[in-house]
Design an enzyme around this catalytic site. Structure first.
Site, short mmCIF file in Angstrom:
data_model
loop_
_atom_site.label_atom_id
_atom_site.label_comp_id
_atom_site.label_asym_id
_atom_site.label_seq_id
_atom_site.Cartn_x
_atom_site.Cartn_y
_atom_site.Cartn_z
N GLU A 250 -31.56 -16.31 16.78
CA GLU A 250 -30.39 -16.07 17.43
C GLU A 250 -30.52 -15.20 18.53
OE1 GLU A 250 -27.85 -13.79 14.64
OE2 GLU A 250 -28.06 -15.47 13.19
N LYS A 252 -30.53 -12.00 20.86
CA LYS A 252 -30.55 -10.69 20.54
C LYS A 252 -29.50 -10.08 21.71
CE LYS A 252 -33.35 -6.53 19.51
NZ LYS A 252 -32.18 -5.68 20.08
N ARG A 257 -24.85 -2.09 17.40
CA ARG A 257 -24.26 -2.61 16.10
C ARG A 257 -22.90 -1.98 15.55
NH1 ARG A 257 -28.36 -3.79 12.30
NH2 ARG A 257 -27.87 -5.11 10.78
N ARG A 272 -23.86 2.02 13.28
CA ARG A 272 -25.03 2.07 12.29
C ARG A 272 -25.29 3.47 11.79
NH1 ARG A 272 -29.97 -0.72 15.46
NH2 ARG A 272 -29.53 0.16 17.46
N GLU A 302 -22.54 -7.35 16.72
CA GLU A 302 -23.18 -6.47 18.01
C GLU A 302 -22.14 -6.53 18.81
OE1 GLU A 302 -26.24 -4.94 18.05
OE2 GLU A 302 -26.66 -4.50 20.06
N PHE A 343 -22.76 -11.80 13.31
CA PHE A 343 -23.93 -12.53 13.24
C PHE A 343 -24.18 -12.59 11.64
CE2 PHE A 343 -25.42 -8.36 14.72
CZ PHE A 343 -25.94 -7.81 13.51
N ARG A 419 -35.52 -1.93 6.09
CA ARG A 419 -36.42 -2.65 7.25
C ARG A 419 -37.43 -3.59 6.77
NH1 ARG A 419 -36.52 -0.90 12.28
NH2 ARG A 419 -35.86 1.12 11.97
N LYS A 425 -37.50 -8.89 15.27
CA LYS A 425 -36.98 -8.94 16.63
C LYS A 425 -38.06 -9.32 17.65
CE LYS A 425 -37.47 -4.09 17.05
NZ LYS A 425 -36.68 -2.59 17.26
#
Ligand code: AMP
Length: 557
Positions: A250, A252, A257, A272, A302, A343, A419, A425
């Site tokens: 996708e 970025k 966020r 976030r 986003e 997303f 994570r 990314k």
């Protein structure tokens, strides 16, 4: 329960920096606290009376705290200031004056946790005319019956500077040990439940009840949930290895966020850092009501700014004001409009969809969003197992001005707060890091009284390691970007210690810092120094767990 029990606990916790020892101190305390039947008292362990995500503040400055000490202990502000100048800590000042008073009176009443929690909650809720005086009276009521140790920690609590170091991980260790010592798998379960609920009272209450109550902690629209975090890759080969093929790739987007919750007619927006920013974005609320089908949902998005005249996307700097500013909202909506890129989805029509594979969640997103350019759209995406196609998509993303791409594991669940390698990314390596300010220095001349240079640090596990001193990048005036005045206002309440014209601050303020290169250096605790660092932007949306890691610096050195 007497508040003294809390004060003694704070004291014991402050005597060690070791995670294991802190957890051991907390275990018997939590077992005792649960008998009170007031799980919300657990917030006091972090100097709060509300869950961490609730922005409610005591609104007490050092000046007001000094007044409280004067009124409560019958001393003058000159005496307090003089003592403060020699001791340096208002907590210890309050302790000293409470001691003197205790020696001169015969009777003292006990201070209960109920009373402290009640008055502190009222202090937060008071607004409007005469608020300061009413807050003062509520606090004076507590301080007049406080023992010296209680006074010390009460002052620190109302100044949001408790300094006893009970991080999430320590409290989770202690809860696991106190209530599930026989089952090591519960530590991870507690953490997952906490990342969903972000409320230690709720978690504590469930832990007391048992395992099934922990399993039943659920997503609730309106209560913030931690976002899934991304890992970094340097190539598609690496990203494909992490995610397994095929992958979703996708764009970025370069914004911030936002988790968008809806429950009936109510819409809630969270950053976030779990900050509620609903009132700052009435345009987003409106777009969601109009363009998304469904009575209840939580979307992961986003939000990106654009220039209303040129219709060009703008970098995060341009819209960061929209998060911070609490007034003139309509003007900002007009001058700095945003587009929502959706997303992912975590909750839909009264059910959690966290465990659905990503492709299935994305189908829901596709189904419920009615796209309208410059308002809301679904993120651009391809599904591929071919590196060439992925590279071509990446090139296109950069050509249209996006930051890079996100590569996602198509059969993965959504892991809140983690994570994990479900989201990777890939972006051109830039010479900048997100770092946290841990210290600062006052300027001189026309910048006297302002904090104008900043010690920045990266993370290494639970620690913050210094990587340099930054004295450029900020502006003289607010209209041109982040100003020295604004930064000083952010940092002053966080001051822990003053040494001459230098201060040490609680790590909280995250900034992006560019630099020319990184060198090994004994001057900073990380062992590295950034050369020619410049602050490019304050990141009010980022938390301290999201800053660069020592390994990131080592990689670039
Ligand atoms: P970073 O802030 O560099 O760690 O990159 C991860 C961030 O990229 C996420 O937290 C999102 O805010 C942002 N982002 C932009 N576009 C997307 C996307 N399509 N999917 C997921 N995250 C995205």
């Amino acid at each position: 329960m007497d508040y003294l029990r809390f004060a003694e606990l704070y004291h014991a916790l402050s005597q060690t920096t070791k995670r294991i020892e802190k957890a051991q101190i907390l275990v018997p305390f939590l077992q005792e606290l649960h008998k009170s039947g007031r799980p919300e008292w657990i917030y006091l362990l972090r100097g709060k009376v509300l869950p961490d995500y609730d922005p409610g503040e005591f609104g007490i400055s050092t000046q007001i705290a000094i007044k409280v000490v004067c009124v409560s202990f019958g001393v003058t502000s000159a005496q307090v200031v003089q003592k403060l100048n020699t001791v340096g800590d208002i907590g210890e000042v309050a302790e000293t004056f409470a001691q003197k008073k205790q020696q001169s009176v015969l009777f003292s009443t006990k201070l209960s946790v109920r009373k402290v929690f009640g008055n502190l909650s009222k202090v937060i809720s008071i607004e409007g005319n005469g608020a300061i005086d009413r807050k003062l009276a509520l606090l004076a009521e507590l301080f007049t019956s406080a023992s010296p140790l209680e006074a010390k920690y009460l002052v620190r609590t109302v100044l949001s500077d408790l300094r006893v170091g009970v991080a999430d991980a320590i409290l989770l260790d202690a809860l696991a040990e106190a209530f599930f010592a026989d089952d090591p798998s519960m530590r991870m379960k507690l953490e997952e439940a906490y990342d969903l609920a972000n409320d230690f009272a709720l978690l504590f209450d469930a832990a007391v009840e048992g395992k099934s109550a922990i399993d039943h902690i659920a997503l609730v629209p309106g209560r913030p949930v931690k976002a899934m975090l991304a890992v970094k890759a340097d190539s598609f080969a690496e990203a494909f290895r992490i995610c397994g093929t095929p992958v979703a790739v996708e764009y970025k987007y370069d914004g911030f966020r936002m988790h968008i919750h809806k429950k009936g007619e109510k819409v809630f927006l969270f950053t976030r850092k779990l900050e509620n920013v609903t009132s700052q974005f009435p345009d987003v609320v409106q777009a969601i009501r109009k363009h998304v089908r469904g009575d209840s949902f939580i979307l992961d998005c986003e939000v990106v700014g654009f220039n209303p005249q040129t219709k060009k996307y703008t970098p995060f700097e341009a819209i960061s004001q929209r998060i911070k500013r609490k007034y003139d909202i309509n003007k900002l909506v007009h001058d700095l409009p945003v587009e929502i890129n959706v997303f992912d989805v975590l909750f839909f029509q009264d059910k959690s969809v966290l465990d659905l594979p990503f492709v299935e969640r994305r189908k829901i997103v596709d189904k419920i969003i009615r796209s309208e350019p410059w308002k809301i759209r679904v993120s651009s995406q391809i599904i591929t197992e071919n590196e060439h196609d992925a590279e071509a998509f990446y090139k296109k993303a950069l050509e249209v001005g996006e930051e890079g791409v996100m590569i996602k594991k198509i059969d993965a669940p959504y892991k809140q707060g983690r994570r994990v390698g479900y989201m990777v990314k890939l972006k051109p390596s830039a010479a900048d890091f997100d770092l946290v300010i841990v210290g600062a220095e006052y300027g001189t001349g026309k910048r006297g009284g302002l904090l104008t240079s900043y010690i920045v640090a990266c993370r290494s596990g639970d620690q913050f390691l210094e990587v340099g001193k930054v004295s450029s990048g900020l502006k003289e005036k607010e209209e041109e970007g982040m100003s020295y005045d604004e930064m000083t206002a952010l940092l002053k309440p966080l001051i822990i210690e003053e040494k001459g014209n230098e201060v040490v601050v609680t790590p909280k303020v995250v900034v992006s810092v560019t630099y020319q290169n990184i060198q090994r250096s004994p001057s900073y605790t990380s062992g590295y120094a950034l050369r020619f660092p410049r602050i490019t932007i304050y990141r009010p949306d980022k938390g301290i767990d999201e800053i660069a890691d020592l390994a990131d610096l080592e990689e670039k050195a």
